[in-house]
Motif scaffolding. Structure first.
Motif: not given
Length: 247
Positions: A94-122
């Motif tokens: 996944x890292x090799x296939x997806x690192x070249x995606x548009x940076x806006x998409x990469x930001x969205x993926x990061x935000x989704x991950x951070x939010x999911x982790x915060x909610x799961x830990x809370x």
């Protein structure tokens, strides 16, 4: 909290869970701010990790945060699941296939991950960190420690103005303790600012003593840049010991 884990042990940075989570939340804020600053061109720029760009770092953090959120959700249900479906090969692909995606998409993926982790830990109960999970076949607490390391080290990798000199004492101490296994035999690390030491030397042997600030030692042993490198045996010209693989 009733626990069999000493959350404030020196090898865990000597701080309790709330303080560690506070640092992680601050790291999330830095990651969000850093990602917002990265341009399309900047996402393709190489970082000091061999073969990686900022895009590699962003998708790795996005995927790992989601994976750790899933570990928490399943652990809370008394279930175990792989960190990544398909294991390490899936992670690497996944890292090799997806690192070249548009940076806006990469930001969205990061935000989704951070939010999911915060909610799961809370959502975890007071004893949630003791729940078993598949990550290193350890209590869920191991994911907290791992994510603490990952956020701080990879924010440095993004090279957006945050460096290892800004790591907390607690994080730096934990990084050295966790990575002590990278040291060859016969080495002593001495943190000149805190007095802490880590040793792989036999009692009757003359060790190689590597001295530096705690943050410098943490940066060196984790393969991250630092303004001032540690020094071996008091000689700035001497080669530092060769580190072994990441544990």
């Amino acid at each position: 909290m009733s626990t069999s884990i000493d959350y404030t042990a020196p090898e865990y940075g000597g701080v309790d869970v709330p303080e560690r989570l506070k640092e992680i939340r601050a790291a999330h804020d830095r990651l969000r701010a850093a990602a917002a600053e990265i341009t399309e061109e900047g996402a393709r720029e190489a970082v000091h990790l061999p073969g990686w760009t900022r895009g590699h770092v962003l998708i790795h953090l996005a995927d790992l945060s989601r994976a750790f959120a899933r570990q928490a959700r399943y652990a809370a249900e008394g279930k175990s699941v792989e960190v990544y479906d398909g294991g390490r090969p899936t992670r690497d692909r996944r890292i090799e296939e997806l690192h070249g995606e548009p940076v806006a998409w990469l930001r969205e993926q990061l935000e989704e991950g951070l939010t999911a982790l915060e909610e799961a830990w809370d959502a975890l109960g007071p004893d949630g960190w003791e729940l078993p999970c598949s990550y290193r076949n350890s209590p869920l607490f191991a994911t907290q420690l791992a994510w603490w390391r990952e956020t701080e080290l990879h924010t440095v990798d993004l090279t957006v103005g945050y460096g290892s000199a800004e790591w907390s004492t607690a994080l730096s101490s934990h990084v050295v303790s966790f990575l002590k296994g990278r040291l060859p035999q016969g080495v002593v690390l001495h943190a000149e600012d805190t007095g802490q030491e880590w040793s792989t030397a036999a009692e009757d042997a003359t060790p190689v003593v590597v001295r530096g600030s705690l943050r410098a030692l943490a940066a060196w042993i984790s393969g991250r840049p630092h303004p001032v490198l540690p020094v071996a045996d008091g000689d700035p010209a001497a080669a530092l010991p060769e580190l072994t693989a990441w544990p």
